[in-house]
Design a protein around this motif. Structure first.
Motif, PDB file in Angstrom:
ATOM      1  N   ALA A  34      25.143  32.889  42.153  1.00 23.36           N
ATOM      2  CA  ALA A  34      26.545  32.838  41.763  1.00 23.36           C
ATOM      3  C   ALA A  34      26.843  31.697  40.692  1.00 23.36           C
ATOM      4  O   ALA A  34      27.493  31.943  39.794  1.00 23.36           O
ATOM      5  CB  ALA A  34      27.456  32.557  42.837  1.00 23.36           C
ATOM      6  N   LYS A  41      25.408  32.671  37.258  1.00 24.07           N
ATOM      7  CA  LYS A  41      26.213  33.635  36.796  1.00 24.07           C
ATOM      8  C   LYS A  41      27.345  33.230  35.840  1.00 24.07           C
ATOM      9  O   LYS A  41      27.599  33.597  34.587  1.00 24.07           O
ATOM     10  CB  LYS A  41      27.013  34.548  37.671  1.00 24.07           C
ATOM     11  CG  LYS A  41      27.663  35.581  37.170  1.00 24.07           C
ATOM     12  CD  LYS A  41      28.239  36.614  38.167  1.00 24.07           C
ATOM     13  CE  LYS A  41      29.392  37.592  37.722  1.00 24.07           C
ATOM     14  NZ  LYS A  41      30.145  38.415  38.841  1.00 24.07           N
ATOM     15  N   VAL A  42      28.088  32.036  36.122  1.00 24.06           N
ATOM     16  CA  VAL A  42      28.829  31.331  35.581  1.00 24.06           C
ATOM     17  C   VAL A  42      28.303  30.466  34.477  1.00 24.06           C
ATOM     18  O   VAL A  42      28.697  30.289  33.417  1.00 24.06           O
ATOM     19  CB  VAL A  42      29.917  30.475  36.632  1.00 24.06           C
ATOM     20  CG1 VAL A  42      30.796  29.841  35.926  1.00 24.06           C
ATOM     21  CG2 VAL A  42      30.357  31.253  37.600  1.00 24.06           C
ATOM     22  N   THR A  92      35.187  33.216  33.171  1.00 27.71           N
ATOM     23  CA  THR A  92      34.255  33.742  34.126  1.00 27.71           C
ATOM     24  C   THR A  92      34.351  32.821  35.301  1.00 27.71           C
ATOM     25  O   THR A  92      34.019  31.811  35.326  1.00 27.71           O
ATOM     26  CB  THR A  92      32.978  33.907  33.354  1.00 27.71           C
ATOM     27  OG1 THR A  92      32.801  34.630  32.621  1.00 27.71           O
ATOM     28  CG2 THR A  92      31.861  34.424  34.650  1.00 27.71           C
ATOM     29  N   THR A  93      34.667  33.419  36.679  1.00 23.02           N
ATOM     30  CA  THR A  93      34.881  32.790  37.599  1.00 23.02           C
ATOM     31  C   THR A  93      34.223  33.854  38.810  1.00 23.02           C
ATOM     32  O   THR A  93      34.062  35.095  38.648  1.00 23.02           O
ATOM     33  CB  THR A  93      36.223  32.259  38.232  1.00 23.02           C
ATOM     34  OG1 THR A  93      37.070  33.657  38.243  1.00 23.02           O
ATOM     35  CG2 THR A  93      36.596  31.462  37.331  1.00 23.02           C
ATOM     36  N   THR A  94      33.739  33.333  39.874  1.00 23.75           N
ATOM     37  CA  THR A  94      33.163  34.163  41.132  1.00 23.75           C
ATOM     38  C   THR A  94      33.404  33.565  42.186  1.00 23.75           C
ATOM     39  O   THR A  94      33.522  32.276  42.336  1.00 23.75           O
ATOM     40  CB  THR A  94      31.799  34.372  40.774  1.00 23.75           C
ATOM     41  OG1 THR A  94      31.335  35.444  41.765  1.00 23.75           O
ATOM     42  CG2 THR A  94      30.921  33.254  40.877  1.00 23.75           C
ATOM     43  N   THR A  95      33.664  34.285  43.383  1.00 18.34           N
ATOM     44  CA  THR A  95      33.631  33.682  44.774  1.00 18.34           C
ATOM     45  C   THR A  95      32.770  34.338  45.592  1.00 18.34           C
ATOM     46  O   THR A  95      32.430  35.389  45.705  1.00 18.34           O
ATOM     47  CB  THR A  95      35.372  34.080  45.153  1.00 18.34           C
ATOM     48  OG1 THR A  95      36.122  33.441  44.237  1.00 18.34           O
ATOM     49  CG2 THR A  95      35.251  33.604  46.744  1.00 18.34           C
ATOM     50  N   THR A 116      34.354  28.966  45.364  1.00 26.77           N
ATOM     51  CA  THR A 116      34.861  29.559  44.009  1.00 26.77           C
ATOM     52  C   THR A 116      34.386  28.839  42.721  1.00 26.77           C
ATOM     53  O   THR A 116      34.206  27.433  42.699  1.00 26.77           O
ATOM     54  CB  THR A 116      36.553  29.480  43.917  1.00 26.77           C
ATOM     55  OG1 THR A 116      36.993  30.037  45.091  1.00 26.77           O
ATOM     56  CG2 THR A 116      36.913  30.178  42.316  1.00 26.77           C
TER      57      THR A 116
END
Length: 607
Positions: free
Chosen positions: A97, A100-101, A120-123, A148
């Motif tokens: 994760a 990825k960012v 780009t964000t991910t949780t 997050t």
């Protein structure tokens, strides 16, 4: 407050100043916030909430922060919430994760857009972390966080950072999530496929079992019309929706689905509808089971039923033909007895009438003998197929005499459909290769085999054709300790019907007499090939029903068993051109000079 952050090297001072401004505002935020170097993944700065929960920054500053996530192998099963089968490793999921960012905005820098804002964000949820600040002793405590992950870009200084916002999962929520995860795992990995459809047939949800059955990913399957996955059953699917829309449930409805690679899978569907509070259509509750086993069982049952009906028809045809061959001689015998009785009642009974009467009696005797032999063949074949053995009596006899006797017993009027000889020539040929002129075997069994083979050839040969019985005697050799006798029946007819024999090489038979394409007669068809079985049975049924064939079709199978009891193998030469060649070789332990008292044993010469 800058004093909250430890001193850093001069080459990182600009990085520190930019992140201090960002973190100074949320220092009182209950969320755990940490800034990471996008290249190394090491912590740059943290807020006070992070230090209160995780511990001082210096404890994490020299190593990649994703290593603070517990490895699954190190976690205690007793303290981990259930996450379901097939989950990615806790630490790997956290690292992926973050990468990825970070890779997203590093790609922007490499694309010559260093001042562009990366969105780009991910949780990720339920990440077990190692904390060092929740007790005075600084002992490591494992806790769960929801993270997050995003990034910030300092437009003027060109300094970038990956920002992580962590929300500590409390014990009650952790317990609830563990319970929910267990329930989710129950549905996702159940041994039965399940899905939801909305009112227009779009897939709202499908469990992992259904995705595995059809070979699709969730992205490829969920959100698509169910009709896309069962294109062969469009009318049936529409009918199912009509039933469900009318408030009815369905059960055990067979539907053919298409997998991702185009294969058809047979599935059984049970479904009803979950309605909304206002009574409108909510979604379906579909349970799907593999129907392949039932389809196979049904096909086998249908095959057995078809074969049972075919067997009954074949039995009827066989009995009809057998009774016909029995009734014919009986009618002839009755007529003969009546004729002879009438003649004997007359006063004048001259030599001519006596000759005619004797001829009629002989003819009746022959037909009765033929019927008796046919009944014996049918009975013996049934017993041979059950493993019975024929008791044989080996005695020496002259080969020439048995060959001539076999030819003389051919009755054209019983074999040809028109009752005549059709100009067919039947001959015997003896070939001497230095072997004995006598053979030590069961004479009656050999005559029975020769009668069947000659009768088959006469029955199937074209009008004006030729049938030859050739007998070759060979002496012992360097490779064989005893002599042998080769018996061949050749004709220029149409050959054996398809399915009569199988390739000898598939049955473990070693080719003999210089041929690699020899066939053993009497073998059963491949029992594992339904198509071959159906074809063979259809040919047998047609043969029994046909009025254009004489006999009951047991001559070759009976001969096959009889030859084996004499020590040979009945073969068919597939390379014989212009007709049929059936042959077998018998061992011969006799030496010249033995045999029947009245036989003369001269050395056979090549004719």
């Amino acid at each position: 407050n800058p004093s909250k952050f430890p001193s850093m090297s001069s080459n990182n001072s600009n990085l520190l100043q930019s992140t201090v401004q960002f973190l100074s505002l949320p220092n009182t935020c209950p969320l755990t916030i940490i800034a990471l170097d996008p290249t190394t993944g090491k912590p740059i700065s943290v807020n006070s909430t992070f230090e209160h929960i995780f511990g001082p920054l210096y404890k994490f500053q020299e190593w990649e922060f994703c290593n603070a996530a517990c490895d699954d192998d190190e976690s205690s099963a007793a303290t981990k919430p259930a996450t379901g089968g097939g989950e990615v490793n806790n630490r790997i999921k956290f690292r992926n994760a973050i990468h990825k960012v970070s890779n997203s905005f590093l790609h922007g820098i490499n694309s010559h857009h260093p001042h562009s804002t990366t969105n780009t964000t991910t949780t990720i949820r339920n990440i077990e972390m190692l904390t060092l600040g929740t007790n005075e002793a600084g002992l490591p405590i494992r806790k769960y966080f929801d993270w997050t992950i995003g990034c910030v870009t300092e437009e003027e200084g060109g300094v970038d950072a990956v920002i992580l916002y962590g929300n500590l999962v409390n014990e009650v929520e952790e317990s609830n999530r563990a319970r929910d995860a267990e329930l989710i795992d129950f549905f996702q990995n159940a041994p039965i496929a399940m899905h939801w459809l909305n009112s227009d047939g779009t897939v709202l949800w499908a469990n992992q079992t259904e995705l595995n059955v059809l070979g699709y990913t969730a992205e490829e399957y969920i959100g698509q019309p169910i009709m896309n996955f069962c294109p062969d059953e469009k009318e049936l699917v529409l009918e199912i929706f009509q039933q469900l829309g009318s408030g009815n449930a369905i059960a055990d409805v067979p539907v053919r689905f298409r997998t991702k690679d185009g294969k058809i899978v047979h599935l059984l569907i049970d479904s009803n509808v979950a309605y909304k509070k206002d009574g409108s259509f909510g979604h379906t509750r579909c349970f799907i089971r593999d129907d392949t086993a039932r389809k196979i069982r049904d096909a086998r049952v249908q095959l057995l039923l078809d074969e049972n009906e075919r067997s009954l028809r074949m039995l009827d045809s066989f009995l009809s033909r057998t009774l016909h061959h029995i009734m014919g001689p009986l009618h002839a015998l009755r007529a003969t007895c009546d004729a002879v009785g009438d003649r004997l009642q007359t006063q004048s009974f001259d030599a001519k009438e006596r000759e005619i009467s004797v001829e009629l009696l002989e003819r009746a005797s022959d037909t009765i003998s033929g019927s008796a032999r046919m009944i014996a063949d049918v009975s013996d074949l049934a017993r041979f197929d059950e493993g019975a053995q024929l008791r044989t009596k080996f005695t020496p006899f002259t080969l020439r005499n048995v060959g001539v006797e076999a030819i003389e017993k051919v009755r054209f009027q019983d074999l040809r459909m028109n009752g005549g000889d059709d100009g067919i020539s039947v001959s015997v040929k003896f070939v001497g290769e230095g072997g004995s002129s006598a053979l030590n075997t069961d004479r009656q069994v050999l005559l029975r085999v020769l009668a069947h083979l000659l009768e088959n050839s006469v029955r199937e040969v074209h009008p004006g054709g030729n049938v030859t019985l050739q007998i070759t005697s060979s002496p012992p050799s360097a490779t064989k300790s005893e002599g042998s006798v080769l018996v061949e029946v050749m004709d220029d007819g149409k050959g054996l019907p398809p399915g009569t024999c199988l390739d000898a090489t598939n049955n473990g038979i070693i080719p003999e007499n210089g041929g690699s394409h020899r066939y053993a007669i009497g073998r059963h068809v491949n029992q594992n090939d339904p198509d071959e079985l159906q074809k063979a049975r259809a040919e047998m049924e047609e043969g029994l029903r046909s009025l254009k064939q004489n006999g009951v079709g047991v001559g070759l199978p009976v001969s096959y068993h009889l030859v084996r009891m004499l020590g040979g193998d009945l073969r068919h030469d597939a390379e014989f051109s212009g007709g049929t060649r059936i042959w077998f070789t018998l061992p011969n332990k006799i030496e010249d000079g033995g045999g029947d008292e009245d036989d003369q044993y001269e050395l056979l010469e090549t004719e």
